[in-house]
Write a protein that holds these residues in place. Structure first.
Motif, PDB file in Angstrom:
ATOM      1  N   PRO A  67      -6.931 -11.888   7.858  1.00 40.55           N
ATOM      2  CA  PRO A  67      -7.888 -10.867   7.411  1.00 40.55           C
ATOM      3  C   PRO A  67      -7.408 -10.083   6.202  1.00 40.55           C
ATOM      4  CG  PRO A  67      -6.815 -10.194   9.448  1.00 40.55           C
ATOM      5  CD  PRO A  67      -6.322 -11.580   9.143  1.00 40.55           C
ATOM      6  N   GLY A  68      -6.146 -10.217   5.824  1.00 36.78           N
ATOM      7  CA  GLY A  68      -5.693  -9.484   4.639  1.00 36.78           C
ATOM      8  C   GLY A  68      -4.281  -9.885   4.243  1.00 36.78           C
ATOM      9  N   VAL A  69      -3.967  -9.608   3.006  1.00 36.74           N
ATOM     10  CA  VAL A  69      -2.645  -9.944   2.476  1.00 36.74           C
ATOM     11  C   VAL A  69      -1.577  -8.971   3.010  1.00 36.74           C
ATOM     12  CG1 VAL A  69      -1.316  -9.949   0.314  1.00 36.74           C
ATOM     13  CG2 VAL A  69      -3.451 -11.221   0.480  1.00 36.74           C
ATOM     14  N   VAL A  70      -1.951  -7.711   3.197  1.00 33.64           N
ATOM     15  CA  VAL A  70      -0.975  -6.758   3.759  1.00 33.64           C
ATOM     16  C   VAL A  70      -0.585  -7.205   5.173  1.00 33.64           C
ATOM     17  CG1 VAL A  70      -0.605  -4.365   4.467  1.00 33.64           C
ATOM     18  CG2 VAL A  70      -1.713  -4.849   2.279  1.00 33.64           C
ATOM     19  N   VAL A 129      -7.449   3.528  -6.486  1.00 35.85           N
ATOM     20  CA  VAL A 129      -7.269   2.362  -5.611  1.00 35.85           C
ATOM     21  C   VAL A 129      -7.762   1.068  -6.289  1.00 35.85           C
ATOM     22  CG1 VAL A 129      -9.473   2.669  -4.387  1.00 35.85           C
ATOM     23  CG2 VAL A 129      -7.572   1.587  -3.212  1.00 35.85           C
ATOM     24  N   ALA A 130      -7.115  -0.053  -5.933  1.00 36.58           N
ATOM     25  CA  ALA A 130      -7.360  -1.298  -6.664  1.00 36.58           C
ATOM     26  C   ALA A 130      -8.598  -2.049  -6.169  1.00 36.58           C
ATOM     27  CB  ALA A 130      -6.120  -2.188  -6.610  1.00 36.58           C
ATOM     28  N   ASP A 131      -9.770  -1.460  -6.403  1.00 38.33           N
ATOM     29  CA  ASP A 131     -10.978  -2.283  -6.439  1.00 38.33           C
ATOM     30  C   ASP A 131     -11.737  -1.917  -7.703  1.00 38.33           C
ATOM     31  OD1 ASP A 131     -12.942  -0.182  -5.772  1.00 38.33           O
ATOM     32  OD2 ASP A 131     -12.428  -0.466  -3.672  1.00 38.33           O
ATOM     33  N   LEU A 153       8.131 -10.797  -2.713  1.00 34.57           N
ATOM     34  CA  LEU A 153       7.865 -10.854  -4.149  1.00 34.57           C
ATOM     35  C   LEU A 153       6.399 -10.535  -4.428  1.00 34.57           C
ATOM     36  CD1 LEU A 153       8.865 -11.883  -6.998  1.00 34.57           C
ATOM     37  CD2 LEU A 153       8.158 -14.175  -6.249  1.00 34.57           C
ATOM     38  N   CYS A 154       6.159  -9.819  -5.498  1.00 33.14           N
ATOM     39  CA  CYS A 154       4.782  -9.538  -5.928  1.00 33.14           C
ATOM     40  C   CYS A 154       4.586 -10.246  -7.270  1.00 33.14           C
ATOM     41  CB  CYS A 154       4.586  -8.032  -6.073  1.00 33.14           C
ATOM     42  SG  CYS A 154       2.866  -7.568  -6.272  1.00 33.14           S
ATOM     43  N   SER A 155       3.724 -11.265  -7.311  1.00 30.58           N
ATOM     44  CA  SER A 155       3.653 -12.154  -8.472  1.00 30.58           C
ATOM     45  C   SER A 155       2.232 -12.689  -8.682  1.00 30.58           C
ATOM     46  CB  SER A 155       4.628 -13.312  -8.240  1.00 30.58           C
ATOM     47  OG  SER A 155       4.468 -14.326  -9.171  1.00 30.58           O
ATOM     48  N   SER A 165     -10.069 -11.547  -2.961  1.00 26.26           N
ATOM     49  CA  SER A 165     -10.544 -10.159  -2.939  1.00 26.26           C
ATOM     50  C   SER A 165     -10.380  -9.397  -4.240  1.00 26.26           C
ATOM     51  CB  SER A 165      -9.837  -9.412  -1.809  1.00 26.26           C
ATOM     52  OG  SER A 165      -8.434  -9.554  -1.910  1.00 26.26           O
ATOM     53  N   LYS A 166      -9.235  -9.548  -4.928  1.00 27.39           N
ATOM     54  CA  LYS A 166      -9.024  -8.785  -6.166  1.00 27.39           C
ATOM     55  C   LYS A 166      -9.828  -9.409  -7.301  1.00 27.39           C
ATOM     56  CE  LYS A 166      -6.546  -6.073  -4.226  1.00 27.39           C
ATOM     57  NZ  LYS A 166      -6.828  -4.680  -4.027  1.00 27.39           N
ATOM     58  N   THR A 167      -9.701 -10.716  -7.456  1.00 25.33           N
ATOM     59  CA  THR A 167     -10.297 -11.392  -8.602  1.00 25.33           C
ATOM     60  C   THR A 167     -11.823 -11.272  -8.603  1.00 25.33           C
ATOM     61  OG1 THR A 167      -8.482 -12.952  -8.517  1.00 25.33           O
ATOM     62  CG2 THR A 167     -10.408 -13.611  -9.805  1.00 25.33           C
ATOM     63  N   HIS A 170       2.758  -9.047 -10.831  1.00 23.49           N
ATOM     64  CA  HIS A 170       3.290  -7.831 -10.224  1.00 23.49           C
ATOM     65  C   HIS A 170       2.365  -6.616 -10.352  1.00 23.49           C
ATOM     66  CE1 HIS A 170       6.732  -5.573  -8.626  1.00 23.49           C
ATOM     67  NE2 HIS A 170       6.150  -4.581  -9.275  1.00 23.49           N
ATOM     68  N   ASN A 171       2.109  -5.988  -9.216  1.00 23.46           N
ATOM     69  CA  ASN A 171       1.443  -4.690  -9.146  1.00 23.46           C
ATOM     70  C   ASN A 171       2.531  -3.664  -8.837  1.00 23.46           C
ATOM     71  OD1 ASN A 171       0.074  -2.388  -8.364  1.00 23.46           O
ATOM     72  ND2 ASN A 171      -0.915  -3.292  -6.602  1.00 23.46           N
ATOM     73  N   PRO A 172       2.783  -2.653  -9.648  1.00 22.17           N
ATOM     74  CA  PRO A 172       1.929  -2.165 -10.717  1.00 22.17           C
ATOM     75  C   PRO A 172       2.348  -2.540 -12.139  1.00 22.17           C
ATOM     76  CG  PRO A 172       3.524  -0.465 -10.215  1.00 22.17           C
ATOM     77  CD  PRO A 172       3.841  -1.656  -9.334  1.00 22.17           C
ATOM     78  N   GLY A 187      -0.603 -10.176   6.069  1.00 25.97           N
ATOM     79  CA  GLY A 187       0.185 -11.387   5.834  1.00 25.97           C
ATOM     80  C   GLY A 187       1.638 -11.097   5.542  1.00 25.97           C
ATOM     81  N   PHE A 188       1.933 -10.063   4.722  1.00 20.53           N
ATOM     82  CA  PHE A 188       3.372  -9.871   4.443  1.00 20.53           C
ATOM     83  C   PHE A 188       4.070  -9.055   5.527  1.00 20.53           C
ATOM     84  CE2 PHE A 188       1.650  -6.960   0.946  1.00 20.53           C
ATOM     85  CZ  PHE A 188       2.062  -5.735   1.461  1.00 20.53           C
ATOM     86  N   ASN A 189       3.316  -8.250   6.285  1.00 19.84           N
ATOM     87  CA  ASN A 189       3.942  -7.613   7.451  1.00 19.84           C
ATOM     88  C   ASN A 189       4.324  -8.672   8.491  1.00 19.84           C
ATOM     89  OD1 ASN A 189       3.986  -4.392   7.707  1.00 19.84           O
ATOM     90  ND2 ASN A 189       2.337  -4.987   6.321  1.00 19.84           N
TER      91      ASN A 189
HETATM   92  C1  LIG Z   1      -0.117  -6.717  -4.478  1.00 20.72           C
HETATM   93  C2  LIG Z   1      -1.190  -6.431  -3.478  1.00 20.72           C
HETATM   94  N1  LIG Z   1      -1.149  -7.005  -2.274  1.00 20.72           N
HETATM   95  C3  LIG Z   1      -2.097  -6.779  -1.343  1.00 20.72           C
HETATM   96  C4  LIG Z   1      -3.157  -5.925  -1.598  1.00 20.72           C
HETATM   97  C5  LIG Z   1      -4.187  -5.680  -0.542  1.00 20.72           C
HETATM   98  O1  LIG Z   1      -4.509  -6.850   0.109  1.00 20.72           O
HETATM   99  P1  LIG Z   1      -5.431  -6.876   1.401  1.00 20.72           P
HETATM  100  O2  LIG Z   1      -6.559  -5.927   1.163  1.00 20.72           O
HETATM  101  O3  LIG Z   1      -5.862  -8.304   1.484  1.00 20.72           O
HETATM  102  O4  LIG Z   1      -4.573  -6.489   2.567  1.00 20.72           O
HETATM  103  C6  LIG Z   1      -3.233  -5.301  -2.842  1.00 20.72           C
HETATM  104  C7  LIG Z   1      -4.320  -4.340  -3.120  1.00 20.72           C
HETATM  105  O5  LIG Z   1      -4.264  -3.585  -4.051  1.00 20.72           O
HETATM  106  C8  LIG Z   1      -2.240  -5.564  -3.809  1.00 20.72           C
HETATM  107  O6  LIG Z   1      -2.287  -5.021  -5.037  1.00 20.72           O
END
Ligand SMILES: Cc1ncc(COP(=O)(O)O)c(C=O)c1O
Length: 386
Positions: free
Chosen positions: A93-96, A35-37, A166-168, A234-236, A170-172, A98-100
């Motif tokens: 509260p989160g990017v997920v 997981v991405a932390d 768009l993911c920019s 959060s990521k940086t 890009h993950n992964p 946000g895009f939903n």
């Molecule tokens: C591209 C991308 N967006 C969103 C998230 C998660 O964002 P949040 O925890 O703010 O919902 C991640 C976490 O890995 C991610 O890689």
């Protein structure tokens, strides 16, 4: 003044506290690189700001305050040359989330949302979560570098399409899309009258010194008006569980619709997340620069180790602390049924590419002390017979 030293080599025991990353393998000798932390402590400036706020002892409902907004506005200007109006910010509260939300206001149920795979798994489920249809095209590897298949993108758009997700960076796949690619995407969105939701959560993690993150909304007025940009500290700065993110929505009408969709559903942002965000954007750059130098070293380690593993290959990530490994030859060679389980049995926990829309691939998180990474890479090498 000498540059402050930050100790990314220090191993901090995460087994002693609950966490998704380490908890998955509790009681087993598996190094979690999934997981991405990251396994680094947050920047001292962030931790100190949190201590000061906690010592106050009162944690009442709190909206974003002027110096927080100022720190973000100045940070986007400093780091990406992007001038935003404070009114464009919508705290989340989160990017997920946000895009939903963006999917929920893109057209009506049954309409289409375009995205390019492989991609962070919640991209693939967000359209369906909001009764939209996922319209997927594939990114392609060309001469060892990931890029867009423009014909496939055109082929995936139809009358139902309402938004490009768009993911920019890009993950992964770790690409930092360049200005020409972003322009072409913005032109595509204009031609088909699409909204753009651009998840730029990894924008602070550009590793290559000759690459620069450019927010797609910063290209021109048309791109700005049709784009919802999502960002977070959060990521940086490694504070994901503090839950603080924001959308930048220049168009007032779009912003109104977005806020309307949030009503009664999306909670306030955690006050500690906002405290961390202010400290990160205001004081976190020296730590970020040191982190990037360390991650570049880790990336080189991964590139070198994987090059020696038979049946695995990867394109060099330009950003993020994620490496996207093509294991299809290894799978064929050893007749492996479940490649993630194969490496777990060897003591390394990786993310299974099938959830990113790409079976046969694995994602490796190299945001950890070098000793942990080296041990994990040695275990992988032994398992693959390198
Ligand atoms: C591209 C991308 N967006 C969103 C998230 C998660 O964002 P949040 O925890 O703010 O919902 C991640 C976490 O890995 C991610 O890689």
């Amino acid at each position: 003044m000498t540059a402050p030293a930050f100790d990314f080599d220090r191993i901090i025991d995460r087994r002693s506290l609950p966490s998704e990353k380490w908890g998955r393998y509790a009681g087993r000798d598996v190094l979690p690189l999934w997981v991405a932390d990251m396994d680094f402590a947050a920047p001292p400036a962030v931790v100190e700001a949190l201590h000061r706020r906690i010592d106050h002892g009162v944690f009442g409902y709190t909206d974003a305050w002027p110096s927080l907004v100022e720190a973000v506005v100045e940070g986007l200007q400093r780091d990406h040359g992007w001038t935003i109006d404070p009114d464009w910010l919508v705290w989340l509260p989160g990017v997920v989330t946000g895009f939903n939300l963006a999917c929920a206001i893109a057209g009506k149920p049954g309409d289409g949302v375009l995205t390019a795979a492989p991609v962070y798994p919640p991209f693939l489920s967000a359209p369906e979560n909001t009764d939209r249809v996922l319209q997927r095209c594939e990114l392609v590897l060309q001469e060892g570098r990931w890029g867009w298949d423009w014909a496939a993108l055109e082929a995936s758009v139809d009358a139902r399409s309402q938004m490009l997700l768009l993911c920019s960076p890009h993950n992964p796949v770790g690409r930092v899309f360049d200005e020409a690619e972003l322009r072409r995407l913005a032109d595509f969105a204009r031609q088909h009258d699409l909204l753009i939701c651009s998840d730029e959560i990894h924008c602070g993690l550009v590793l290559d010194e000759d690459c620069r993150h450019r927010p797609i909304a910063a290209l021109d007025a048309d791109a700005a008006q049709r784009t919802i940009t999502l960002m977070a500290p959060s990521k940086t700065w490694n504070v994901p569980a503090l839950y603080c993110a924001f959308a930048v929505i220049p168009d007032a009408g779009l912003r109104r619709r977005y806020r309307h969709a949030m009503r009664g559903i999306v909670p306030h942002v955690n006050v500690l997340g906002m405290v961390a965000a202010e400290a990160a954007y205001r004081y976190g750059d020296p730590w970020r620069q040191a982190l990037l130098a360390y991650l570049r070293g880790n990336r080189d380690r991964v590139m070198e180790a994987v090059a020696a593993m038979p049946g695995i290959s990867l394109a060099r990530p330009e950003a993020t602390y994620l490496a996207w490994l093509d294991c299809r030859e290894l799978i064929a060679e050893y007749n492996i049924g479940d490649v993630a389980a194969f490496f777990e049995a060897a003591g390394v926990g990786l993310s299974d590419g099938r959830y990113f829309g790409a079976p046969g691939w694995l994602r490796l998180n190299f945001g950890c002390p070098r000793a942990t990474l080296d041990e994990a890479l040695a275990r992988m090498a032994a398992a693959t017979g390198a």
